[in-house]
Design a protein around this motif. Sequence first.
Motif, short mmCIF file in Angstrom:
data_model
loop_
_atom_site.label_atom_id
_atom_site.label_comp_id
_atom_site.label_asym_id
_atom_site.label_seq_id
_atom_site.Cartn_x
_atom_site.Cartn_y
_atom_site.Cartn_z
N ILE A 118 0.84 -1.21 0.00
CA ILE A 118 0.00 0.00 0.00
C ILE A 118 0.87 1.26 0.00
CG2 ILE A 118 -1.75 1.30 1.26
CD1 ILE A 118 -2.83 -1.26 0.08
N ALA A 119 1.89 1.26 0.87
CA ALA A 119 2.76 2.44 0.97
C ALA A 119 3.55 2.65 -0.31
CB ALA A 119 3.70 2.29 2.17
N ILE A 120 4.05 1.58 -0.90
CA ILE A 120 4.84 1.72 -2.13
C ILE A 120 3.96 2.15 -3.30
CG2 ILE A 120 6.20 0.42 -3.83
CD1 ILE A 120 7.43 -1.11 -1.46
N ASP A 121 2.73 1.68 -3.34
CA ASP A 121 1.81 2.18 -4.36
C ASP A 121 1.60 3.69 -4.22
OD1 ASP A 121 1.51 -0.29 -5.48
OD2 ASP A 121 -0.43 -0.74 -4.54
N LEU A 122 1.53 4.16 -2.98
CA LEU A 122 1.33 5.59 -2.75
C LEU A 122 2.57 6.39 -3.17
CD1 LEU A 122 -0.43 7.90 -1.59
CD2 LEU A 122 0.68 7.46 0.62
N ILE A 123 3.75 5.94 -2.75
CA ILE A 123 4.95 6.73 -3.08
C ILE A 123 5.29 6.64 -4.57
CG2 ILE A 123 5.88 6.57 -0.74
CD1 ILE A 123 7.94 4.56 -1.82
N SER A 124 4.70 5.68 -5.28
CA SER A 124 4.90 5.65 -6.73
C SER A 124 4.36 6.92 -7.38
CB SER A 124 4.22 4.42 -7.34
OG SER A 124 4.84 3.23 -6.88
N ARG A 125 3.46 7.60 -6.67
CA ARG A 125 2.91 8.86 -7.20
C ARG A 125 3.96 9.97 -7.22
NH1 ARG A 125 -2.54 7.93 -8.93
NH2 ARG A 125 -3.11 5.98 -7.89
N LEU A 126 5.09 9.74 -6.60
CA LEU A 126 6.15 10.75 -6.59
C LEU A 126 6.78 10.95 -7.97
CD1 LEU A 126 7.99 9.81 -3.26
CD2 LEU A 126 6.60 11.85 -3.66
N GLU A 127 6.47 10.08 -8.90
CA GLU A 127 7.04 10.23 -10.25
C GLU A 127 6.72 11.59 -10.84
OE1 GLU A 127 7.06 7.09 -13.20
OE2 GLU A 127 6.26 5.70 -11.69
N ASN A 128 5.59 12.19 -10.43
CA ASN A 128 5.20 13.49 -10.97
C ASN A 128 5.33 14.61 -9.94
OD1 ASN A 128 4.34 12.47 -13.55
ND2 ASN A 128 2.57 11.58 -12.50
N GLU A 129 6.00 14.33 -8.83
CA GLU A 129 6.07 15.28 -7.72
C GLU A 129 7.27 16.21 -7.86
OE1 GLU A 129 5.02 17.48 -5.20
OE2 GLU A 129 3.83 15.66 -4.83
N ASN B 166 10.97 16.00 0.77
CA ASN B 166 11.68 15.90 2.05
C ASN B 166 11.07 14.81 2.91
OD1 ASN B 166 13.62 17.24 4.11
ND2 ASN B 166 11.70 17.09 5.21
N ALA B 167 9.74 14.75 2.98
CA ALA B 167 9.07 13.70 3.75
C ALA B 167 9.43 12.33 3.20
CB ALA B 167 7.55 13.91 3.72
N ALA B 168 9.45 12.21 1.88
CA ALA B 168 9.77 10.93 1.25
C ALA B 168 11.21 10.51 1.55
CB ALA B 168 9.53 11.02 -0.25
N LEU B 169 12.14 11.42 1.34
CA LEU B 169 13.55 11.06 1.52
C LEU B 169 13.86 10.74 2.99
CD1 LEU B 169 15.36 13.57 -0.86
CD2 LEU B 169 14.62 11.23 -1.30
#
Length: 912
Positions: free
Chosen positions: A632-643, A650-653
């Motif tokens: 679930i979490a990895i599916d969400l952070i996959s949205r960072l491709e357009n971020e 910063n939150a992601a890293l």
Amino acid sequence: MTAIVATCVAIGLIAYMLTTSSGNPDASAESTPNNQGDKVEERLPKSVSPVEYRLKIIPHLEDGNFTSSGELWITMEFKETTNKIVLNAREITFHQVEIVSLAKDIAVTNVTVKNDSELVIVRVNKLLRKGESHKLYIRFSGILNDVLQGFYRSSYVDSATNETRWTATTQFSPTYARRAFPCFDEPSFKARFRISLGRRENMTSISNMPLKSTQDMPNMPHFVWDHYQPSLPMSTYLVAFIVTDFDNVQVKDSSQPVFRLWSRHDVIDQTEYMSKIGPSMLRFLEGYFKIPFPLDKQDIVALPDFGYNAMENWGLITFRESAMLVNEKEAVAEARQNVASVAGHELAHQWFGNLVTPAWWSDLWLKEGFATFFGNMAVNHVEPTWRMTDSLIQDLHDVLVGDALESSHPISVGLNHTDQITQIFDSISYIKGCSIIRMMHHFLGAEVFRMGIQRYLRTYSYRNAEQDVLWEALTYEARLSENPVTYITVKNVMDTWTLQTGYPVLQVQRNYKTGTVTVFQERFCWAIAGCQDSTESWWIPLTWTTQSNPRYNDTMPKAWLWNPTLELNDTVPDDQWILFNLGQTGYYRVNYDDRNWKQLAQSFETLPPVIRSQLIDDSLAASRAGNLRYKIAIDLISRLENETDFLVWNAALNQLEYIHDKMHDDADYNKFMLRLGRKIFETIGTVEKQNDGHRERRWRGKIMKWACIVGHEECRQRAHQFLKNWIEMPPAKENPIPANLRSWVYCTGLKHGGKSEWNFLWNQYLKTTSGSEKTVLLEALGCITDDAILLSYLEKSISKSSGVRKQDGWWVFRSVAGNPIGKDIAFRFLRENWVALNEYYGSGFSAVAKMVTALPRYMNSETDLKELETFKDSVKLGVTSTAFEQAIEQVKINEAWTTNYKKQIQDILKEI
């Protein structure tokens, strides 16, 4: 000085010669670690209270004679009848101790120095009765130490003459005034201070108050006494004085108070930024609190050697150079923001800490949390384009990581001995304290909060306070405005946040058939099995919004959760998400069921940046703690491709760094990260642009450093070329690498370089006069992959002649321990040099504790754990006890995570 004593009527005529070190005391005095028959704890009794100190002190800096000598008169009131006076002293030699009193028959009969508890007991021959006032006279000498505590020595090399110049300066917080002169060294013993400083004619002195007069020193040619005006009532930890040859500049538009900035001559031009922001910040804070700054002057001094970032001494704020000075050519945006933040923090202390002081160090957060909160507000006033709210959220994300350890501590914590005091000068007191204040600011409303703060400061000016009186002031103002929190009182709410360890996670459960939403709370811990024996419950201000009518800025609570479970009045359609903790203003995490997480992920790009950063932080934290499937979490952070927003990245890293430390050599992980970061890498680029704002300049280096770590080839090539071009330039040429890119370039260049590159950067470290550049270089020099160089670098941290200042030694250790190749080297160095490190650094600013805290990053195995536990059991802990406890817990968590989740993530990434 004898003449002064003789004019006072009578006097205990017994004088004592004794020292504070264990040894052979003379017949009339005792110096003992545990004097039998008179058990005295570390805390001072309340039977005697100082009213005024008259201190005359002179530092001896000539010919390497690093001592001080002084005379002290303490006017005291007796709150209870007693025949003894108990005060604090450490490494003080007592030459004469007398009672100066109208009663001629009072004499000192015995002086006992207790080294273990840093107490001195002065006994007299008759009872000193409640309500009486007497004066204690002490002639003494001390040490100008080099451990950055008490009255200590600092030095620099004059660039014009190549001579070493010495300065005598002070750092008294939290318990080091006693190392300069005998005193009642607890914050509740406020008194006035009349200070006289002895100095050579060619030097200058500074103290808390304006200079009153200067007079020649009898029997000492070319020496003078500087006499200062009496101070306001203040605690000993706020007393400060300096004898130096520094230059100073006076800020032209600061008529009241007069602002003067001090530094060594070579860097006086780097005080310009502080001259711009300091007076403006002070005026802003005066306006917010509606209480004028009470002094006529404000001196601000940059010291070459200083254990903390800065210290808020009333009228004389001291900084380490990197926290005050800005080299316009070399200062990175991060360093400029750090200077502004530290300045705002220290100026906010003039009210929170100096004007109103915590009664005891247990409530350290009452000054540090508020100084952090209002310091950010002051920075936002002088630098409105910096988005300081983002910084508050970044700090929140950071402190939530450490506060999820079971070995964390409450904000308001019981303290039994002095070793414990320095250990709570940490992110809990500063950042968690600030974060719960921010939460109050939102649930009370900005105006109620402001009025309550003003009431608190007015009521307790020049006094001491505990947190309950703050709650009373805020509740009073809330009742006037009919704020709903008054029905439960601020104390009911906030005691759950200050007196308990850790914080809650709000678990959200939805019934998609009925539309109902139920929430319950539990303590959030990294331990996969959850917190042991956890029964905590918090008063949680609940804010939420829904997809059909999103109102992201509505941060006043819709409800309060104080029981374990609550069913909301609202219902939500099954095809829409619900979102809690708007703006992440509450100090808690939120975890949803899988379906709500997926709904939020589908709307991710349409949500505000602060919400996107919150979802990234909460989801990865929930997965790390075993409360959410990593899929679930990895599916969400996959949205960072357009971020492309830096707050979100910063939150992601910050969260992905933990995964990276366990999987940095995994090809699928690095491939995934490269894909996620492609757009932000391309958007921000490797070259500074003329129209870049503060945020772009601040974040480019961090983004590119991450890109290089996960294998971005252009990033690595660009960094290598930057460094190569500089090395090949003539030595007289200026560094061509843009300041904001240097951290990335230096570290990446060394990671793929060798001895010649390292030596080049080390020589640059020795040559630069920029404090912020030195910090960047210190961190980068640990990036090399050569074992011998890393060990040699560590050895420089305990060498006085290496060029690494004592204040910076722990940076060296952290940079090596933060290198996967350096982890074992750092641990071995710590074990083999434990005694030497503790002797070299002392216990003042907990440098060795910070080294212990840096160890666990790459310690993930049972072997690592056993070695760390064995080492802990073999040494004297002192101020490192909490650091060891948390380091061991972190290694246990790392081992469990590696066992449970590394393979799971590898399988998920193979499917993407």
